[in-house]
Design a protein around this motif. Structure first.
Motif, PDB file in Angstrom:
ATOM      1  N   VAL A  46     -58.225 105.288 117.570  1.00  0.00           N
ATOM      2  CA  VAL A  46     -57.404 104.999 117.194  1.00  0.00           C
ATOM      3  C   VAL A  46     -56.377 103.742 116.052  1.00  0.00           C
ATOM      4  O   VAL A  46     -56.217 103.243 116.970  1.00  0.00           O
ATOM      5  CB  VAL A  46     -56.328 106.292 116.745  1.00  0.00           C
ATOM      6  N   ASN A  47     -56.289 103.674 115.450  1.00  0.00           N
ATOM      7  CA  ASN A  47     -55.564 102.758 114.438  1.00  0.00           C
ATOM      8  C   ASN A  47     -54.159 102.576 114.862  1.00  0.00           C
ATOM      9  O   ASN A  47     -53.710 103.226 113.693  1.00  0.00           O
ATOM     10  CB  ASN A  47     -56.170 101.421 113.651  1.00  0.00           C
ATOM     11  N   ARG A  48     -53.323 102.199 115.470  1.00  0.00           N
ATOM     12  CA  ARG A  48     -52.144 102.891 115.659  1.00  0.00           C
ATOM     13  C   ARG A  48     -51.008 100.752 116.025  1.00  0.00           C
ATOM     14  O   ARG A  48     -51.865  99.572 117.286  1.00  0.00           O
ATOM     15  CB  ARG A  48     -51.085 102.879 117.297  1.00  0.00           C
ATOM     16  N   PRO A  49     -50.542 100.776 115.374  1.00  0.00           N
ATOM     17  CA  PRO A  49     -49.800  99.212 115.779  1.00  0.00           C
ATOM     18  C   PRO A  49     -49.574  99.175 117.829  1.00  0.00           C
ATOM     19  O   PRO A  49     -49.258  97.926 118.165  1.00  0.00           O
ATOM     20  CB  PRO A  49     -48.378  99.689 115.082  1.00  0.00           C
ATOM     21  N   LYS A  50     -49.045 100.538 118.311  1.00  0.00           N
ATOM     22  CA  LYS A  50     -49.063 100.246 119.687  1.00  0.00           C
ATOM     23  C   LYS A  50     -48.975 101.764 120.001  1.00  0.00           C
ATOM     24  O   LYS A  50     -48.196 102.913 119.192  1.00  0.00           O
ATOM     25  CB  LYS A  50     -47.691  99.897 120.148  1.00  0.00           C
ATOM     26  N   ALA A  51     -50.155 101.869 121.164  1.00  0.00           N
ATOM     27  CA  ALA A  51     -50.091 103.817 122.048  1.00  0.00           C
ATOM     28  C   ALA A  51     -48.771 103.671 122.268  1.00  0.00           C
ATOM     29  O   ALA A  51     -48.825 102.974 123.222  1.00  0.00           O
ATOM     30  CB  ALA A  51     -50.994 103.896 122.045  1.00  0.00           C
ATOM     31  N   VAL A  52     -48.087 104.626 122.248  1.00  0.00           N
ATOM     32  CA  VAL A  52     -46.989 104.958 122.760  1.00  0.00           C
ATOM     33  C   VAL A  52     -46.922 106.275 123.222  1.00  0.00           C
ATOM     34  O   VAL A  52     -46.546 107.554 122.679  1.00  0.00           O
ATOM     35  CB  VAL A  52     -44.956 104.544 122.246  1.00  0.00           C
TER      36      VAL A  52
END
Length: 197
Positions: A46-52
């Motif tokens: 998944v294209n996320r700014p950052k996986a948190v």
């Protein structure tokens, strides 16, 4: 005679094993698709700014004092988490100064987008972008109110950050669309902070 018969029988057996009828694949020459693997479209990155990892996130900590002022929030306080969102889930309750809407933020730890699509129904979800994260919006009924709007932010594999705006609360001019505006603005603010965690 026996010496001649053995090679003949052996040749007949070998010929029988290697022959095939038209249209019937043999074990050594099967046609068809390659076997599937675990890298299907459903498990694509998944294209996320950052996986948190939301297990470690306090949702109230995602609301900065600047966002609180800009959004017109009068209170931000921890709430009682809902058991159906998984063990360790957290909740933050927000109210607005105009008293037309309330909001809350939940960390959903027991399933991600696939579970959301199964439980809510994919047709009821609208894809949106929130602070660079893929997200899904849905409008729901909320007893005693004009309705609610939910924004599910795909923050981590198997986890979602849920921002809900609830309309009404005794105010007749509040609408579900107004709740969606509040929910999206709040989600955008907390999503921006989430990407820095």
């Amino acid at each position: 005679m026996l010496r001649l018969a053995v090679p003949f029988v052996l040749a007949a057996v070998l010929t029988g094993c290697s022959s095939q009828e038209a249209g019937t694949p043999s074990a050594g020459n099967q046609t068809g698709a390659a076997p599937t693997t675990g890298t299907s479209a459903g498990t694509a990155p998944v294209n996320r700014p950052k996986a948190v990892d939301l297990k470690t996130v306090d949702p109230c900590s995602l609301i900065t004092s600047e966002a609180r002022t800009a959004l017109g929030l009068s209170s931000v306080q921890p709430g009682t988490p809902l058991p159906e969102y998984g063990e360790g889930s957290k909740r933050c309750n927000e109210s607005y100064a105009d008293h037309k809407y309330i909001a809350n933020i939940h960390t959903l730890l027991n399933g991600g987008v696939d579970r959301l699509k199964q439980t809510t129904g994919e047709a009821k979800l609208t894809s949106v972008q929130i602070a660079g994260y893929p997200a899904y919006l849905t409008k729901t009924e909320s007893p005693g109110t004009a309705g609610a709007c939910e924004v599910y932010v795909d923050a981590h594999d198997g986890q979602l950050l849920l921002v809900t705006g609830i309309a009404g609360m005794g105010e007749s001019t509040a609408t579900v669309d107004g709740a969606c505006e509040r929910a999206k603005a709040l989600a955008e603010a907390v999503g921006t902070v989430l990407a820095t965690k």
